[in-house]
Structure formats: structure tokens, C-alpha cells
Design a protein around this motif. Sequence first.
Motif, PDB file in Angstrom:
ATOM      1  N   SER A 143      21.437 -13.555  94.242  1.00 13.72           N
ATOM      2  CA  SER A 143      20.912 -14.914  94.161  1.00 13.72           C
ATOM      3  C   SER A 143      22.044 -15.931  94.070  1.00 13.72           C
ATOM      4  O   SER A 143      23.182 -15.594  93.768  1.00 13.72           O
ATOM      5  CB  SER A 143      20.008 -15.064  92.941  1.00 13.72           C
ATOM      6  N   GLU A 144      21.698 -17.182  94.321  1.00 14.89           N
ATOM      7  CA  GLU A 144      22.716 -18.234  94.285  1.00 14.89           C
ATOM      8  C   GLU A 144      23.300 -18.402  92.886  1.00 14.89           C
ATOM      9  O   GLU A 144      24.485 -18.685  92.723  1.00 14.89           O
ATOM     10  CB  GLU A 144      22.121 -19.555  94.777  1.00 14.89           C
ATOM     11  N   ASP A 145      22.466 -18.200  91.862  1.00 15.40           N
ATOM     12  CA  ASP A 145      22.956 -18.355  90.483  1.00 15.40           C
ATOM     13  C   ASP A 145      23.363 -17.013  89.880  1.00 15.40           C
ATOM     14  O   ASP A 145      23.621 -16.909  88.684  1.00 15.40           O
ATOM     15  CB  ASP A 145      21.908 -19.045  89.610  1.00 15.40           C
ATOM     16  N   GLY A 146      23.438 -15.988  90.745  1.00 15.45           N
ATOM     17  CA  GLY A 146      23.894 -14.673  90.299  1.00 15.45           C
ATOM     18  C   GLY A 146      25.169 -14.307  91.024  1.00 15.45           C
ATOM     19  O   GLY A 146      26.180 -14.988  90.925  1.00 15.45           O
ATOM     20  N   SER A 147      25.121 -13.226  91.815  1.00 13.92           N
ATOM     21  CA  SER A 147      26.326 -12.802  92.539  1.00 13.92           C
ATOM     22  C   SER A 147      26.718 -13.788  93.619  1.00 13.92           C
ATOM     23  O   SER A 147      27.898 -13.906  93.965  1.00 13.92           O
ATOM     24  CB  SER A 147      26.102 -11.413  93.157  1.00 13.92           C
ATOM     25  N   SER A 148      25.734 -14.509  94.159  1.00 14.85           N
ATOM     26  CA  SER A 148      25.979 -15.571  95.145  1.00 14.85           C
ATOM     27  C   SER A 148      26.882 -15.100  96.282  1.00 14.85           C
ATOM     28  O   SER A 148      27.777 -15.808  96.720  1.00 14.85           O
ATOM     29  CB  SER A 148      26.593 -16.801  94.455  1.00 14.85           C
TER      30      SER A 148
ATOM     31  N   ASN B 269      13.678 -16.119  93.887  1.00 15.80           N
ATOM     32  CA  ASN B 269      14.959 -16.822  93.774  1.00 15.80           C
ATOM     33  C   ASN B 269      15.941 -16.319  94.827  1.00 15.80           C
ATOM     34  O   ASN B 269      16.641 -17.111  95.480  1.00 15.80           O
ATOM     35  CB  ASN B 269      15.515 -16.612  92.361  1.00 15.80           C
ATOM     36  N   GLU B 270      15.995 -15.001  95.016  1.00 20.99           N
ATOM     37  CA  GLU B 270      16.873 -14.432  96.040  1.00 20.99           C
ATOM     38  C   GLU B 270      16.431 -14.867  97.440  1.00 20.99           C
ATOM     39  O   GLU B 270      17.265 -15.133  98.320  1.00 20.99           O
ATOM     40  CB  GLU B 270      16.917 -12.906  95.932  1.00 20.99           C
TER      41      GLU B 270
ATOM     42  N   ASP C 156      12.594 -13.283  90.228  1.00 16.92           N
ATOM     43  CA  ASP C 156      13.962 -13.042  90.703  1.00 16.92           C
ATOM     44  C   ASP C 156      13.974 -12.840  92.221  1.00 16.92           C
ATOM     45  O   ASP C 156      14.864 -13.325  92.929  1.00 16.92           O
ATOM     46  CB  ASP C 156      14.519 -11.809  89.992  1.00 16.92           C
TER      47      ASP C 156
ATOM     48  N   PHE D 213      17.769 -18.266  98.289  1.00 12.28           N
ATOM     49  CA  PHE D 213      19.199 -18.206  98.632  1.00 12.28           C
ATOM     50  C   PHE D 213      19.383 -17.727 100.071  1.00 12.28           C
ATOM     51  O   PHE D 213      20.159 -18.306 100.847  1.00 12.28           O
ATOM     52  CB  PHE D 213      19.892 -17.260  97.636  1.00 12.28           C
TER      53      PHE D 213
END
Length: 220
Positions: A40-45, A81-82, A78, A85
Motif C-alpha cells: 500500500s501507499e502508506d505501507g511498503s509503497s 487500500n492496496e 487493507d 495504490f
Amino acid sequence: MALRNSFIDVSSYNPDTKEFFLAAKNQGALGVVVKLTEGSEDGSSYVNPRAAAQIRNALAVGLRVSCYHFARYTSIADAQNEARFFVKIAKQFGMYDDTLMIDDAEVHSAADYQSASLAFLQEVEALGYKNTGIYSMKSFFTGGVLNSHGFGSRQIWVAGYGVTSLGIDNATAWQTTDHGIMGIDTSLDFDGAFTTGSTSGNIPQAVIPAPQPVQHVGHP
């Protein structure tokens, strides 16, 4: 299953040159699925740093281009959210809204993986990309992790090496080997979604931004 058209898939592990894709085409590839994102953008991005060049050069030699996202989601929220992204990057790269968008669902990271995976595809569709599908290994479908009949008319792309039958009656594509055309992942397309029709938009080179520095985390 009238067709058995060949296609390949690529990530940052693979070349991005026009010569590479021309050679793949000369060996029989009619399409390519390019990895765009992971997580996701706010995760591993993670954005594949070679994706822009891979898309551009695959289109330049006339291959049908689709895109995939490597899933890491742990819940429905989640997954959504992915999906946002994935779509954001696809739009940045100028991918037309008829582009086939694939959820690479091979990490059993959510308790209800079926519902999370379906939520991912539904979010991608809600954001404008109506042509979607899911990729996973045969064992996920035959072992109950995923139900191929629970995805409606979406593409079902299954990895099954060294077998003569997938045992999945609605599979629309079969990844038969990771050492095929150009020595990489090679699949058979049964209904044409990965290999026929207009080349997903003949994207002008200027539309595709140069790869930006990204945090390289996880699966390349």
C-alpha cells in the motif's frame, strides 16, 4: 478453451528494453503482464522502477500490456487500500481504462483471503478499471484458500507447473512454467484477455513518467 496464446509476466527482475520485448514476441509472446505495485501507499509503497520502460517498450513492439499488483493485504480494508495504490500508479502511467488489472494473490495473509481478494478487485473496478482478474497458484484454488467460482466473470489466472491439467474448470489463463519464453514466466491465454484486442492504449511516451525513486521493500 479455443485459444492457447502465449504471454509473459515481468517485474524489476526482468529487462525493460525494446530489444527484450521484441525477442519475446519473436519467440511467440503476444502479451505481457507488468508488475506495477506491491503493498500500500502508506505501507511498503513499492513501485516497480522498471515498469514505465517495460510498458512503453512492450507497447512499442505490439504486445498486449496488462498490469499486476503483488498483494500483501491482511483485511478487506487493507485490500481496498492496496487497490487504491495500484490504480493511482496505473493512472500515473497513463494506462487506459480497458487495461486488464490483475491481483497477484499468492501470500495467504488474510483470514478470509477470498473476501479480501474480491474486495481488492471490486475497489479497482469502482475506481474505473473494469477489466480485472486474479492470479494465484493451483494449490490455493484446489485447497480452499480461494474459490475460482467466487470471482464472477473475472479472469482466473492459475500457476500450475509440471501438470497436464489444472483441475479448475473456469481458469482463463495458465502459467505453465517459470523457464519459458526468454527463460522467464510464461503462460497460456485461453480466452484472449491477455493477448488479443487493441494493445492497451498505445500510450504516448510522454504520458509515462520516468520512474521515481521509491522505497524498495519486499518482493521485487
